[in-house]
Design an enzyme around this catalytic site. Structure first.
Site, mmCIF file in Angstrom:
data_model
loop_
_atom_site.group_PDB
_atom_site.id
_atom_site.type_symbol
_atom_site.label_atom_id
_atom_site.label_comp_id
_atom_site.label_asym_id
_atom_site.label_seq_id
_atom_site.Cartn_x
_atom_site.Cartn_y
_atom_site.Cartn_z
ATOM 1 N N GLN A 76 0.847 -1.200 0.000
ATOM 2 C CA GLN A 76 0.000 0.000 0.000
ATOM 3 C C GLN A 76 0.880 1.246 0.000
ATOM 4 O OE1 GLN A 76 -3.505 -0.181 1.993
ATOM 5 N NE2 GLN A 76 -3.943 1.994 1.988
ATOM 6 N N GLY A 95 1.197 6.854 6.540
ATOM 7 C CA GLY A 95 2.032 5.706 6.206
ATOM 8 C C GLY A 95 3.394 5.704 6.872
ATOM 9 N N GLU A 96 3.545 6.406 8.000
ATOM 10 C CA GLU A 96 4.865 6.463 8.641
ATOM 11 C C GLU A 96 5.334 5.081 9.096
ATOM 12 O OE1 GLU A 96 7.214 8.546 12.403
ATOM 13 O OE2 GLU A 96 5.484 9.554 11.519
#
Length: 298
Positions: A76, A95-96
């Site tokens: 993703q 999305g870290e």
């Protein structure tokens, strides 16, 4: 930087998130063409967002994600925006955790979607993305709601409509922030549930109650009684074959209760080396967790 308009509402940020982030594991193939194609961006050009609402990253979960990325790559894409002060760099919007795991997996680049978000939109999307995935612990979730209201002037009604959360849920979560810092740490660490923490908000000494709740494995109802100042029920009298517990036994009960997250009672028989351990669970999920721990499962 100009101050963003306070009454804009969450519509644009939420719409952008819903268009960019798949909150379900899989989407219908017909939906895929509507999203802008991903780009591969060198990890060295991507920087963490200092206002990221998520502050706690479980080492175990991060390790599992790292192993998955080593095998299958980053499935993703991250959502990033051009860095506001560093040319050629990007700042993470969502999305870290994937970015951290990709670094641990020694990848050189990751897939990403670039969006030209303002600071306000970036923060909104980050909070909403984490909430949709249930990735925030209760304290982080509460702080996210509070920041959206204090920094950007949103009302509980606006947040409720945009996030699909009831106003009572928002209010109850934000009440957690009134607790002492040490109690909030217990909630972050998972040693206290959000419900247990809320039960002690009105207490004169919530920290003392929190410590008792952890050491004794108290239920929410028992915590509520302590918070209201109700005296604890006297323990039922023990049969003559049992003696009063010594300090070491009580301390061991507390350690086991804190480790298992359940109430543990240890009884030694007088004049005998043997005894019994009683573990109390409240739900079938707790029983499943206990069986997994005793069986060596994860």
């Amino acid at each position: 930087m100009a101050t963003p308009p306070k009454n804009r509402g969450l519509g644009r940020g939420l719409s952008a998130l819903m268009a960019d982030v798949q909150t379900e594991p899989a989407k219908a193939a017909s939906e895929q063409p509507t999203r802008k194609p991903d780009m591969m961006i060198p990890i060295g050009q991507i920087m963490a967002n200092p206002t990221q609402p998520r502050r706690t990253f479980s080492p175990d979960a991060l390790g599992e994600l790292t192993a998955s990325i080593k095998e299958k790559g980053v499935i993703q894409p991250l959502i990033v925006r051009p860095h506001p002060t560093q040319e050629g760099a990007y700042e993470i919007v969502a999305g870290e955790r994937r970015w951290r795991a990709a670094q641990a997996a020694r990848l050189h680049e990751v897939p990403a979607i670039i969006r030209s978000y303002t600071e306000q939109e970036s923060y909104e999307v980050a909070i909403i993305e984490n909430i949709q995935r249930a990735d925030l612990n209760p304290v982080e979730e509460a702080a996210g709601y509070r920041d959206l209201m204090d920094k950007f002037g949103h009302t509980q009604e606006q947040l409720s409509e945009a996030l699909g959360k009831s106003r009572s849920h928002l209010a109850n979560m934000m009440r957690l922030l009134n607790l002492p810092a040490e109690v909030l740490d217990y909630v972050r660490e998972g040693r206290l549930s959000a419900g247990a923490a809320r039960a002690m908000i009105t207490a004169d000494d919530p920290l003392s109650i929190a410590r008792q709740a952890i050491s004794k494995g108290l239920s929410v109802r028992e915590i509520e009684k302590l918070a209201k100042g109700a005296p604890e029920k006297k323990a039922p009298s023990r049969p003559a074959t049992y003696r009063t517990k010594d300090a070491d036994t009580v301390a061991l009960e507390g350690d086991l209760s804190a480790t298992l997250g359940m109430k543990v009672s240890i009884d030694h028989k007088t004049g005998d080396e043997g005894g019994s351990i009683t573990i109390s669970y409240k739900t079938l999920e707790e029983l499943d967790d206990l069986c997994a721990k005793l069986g060596g499962g994860s």
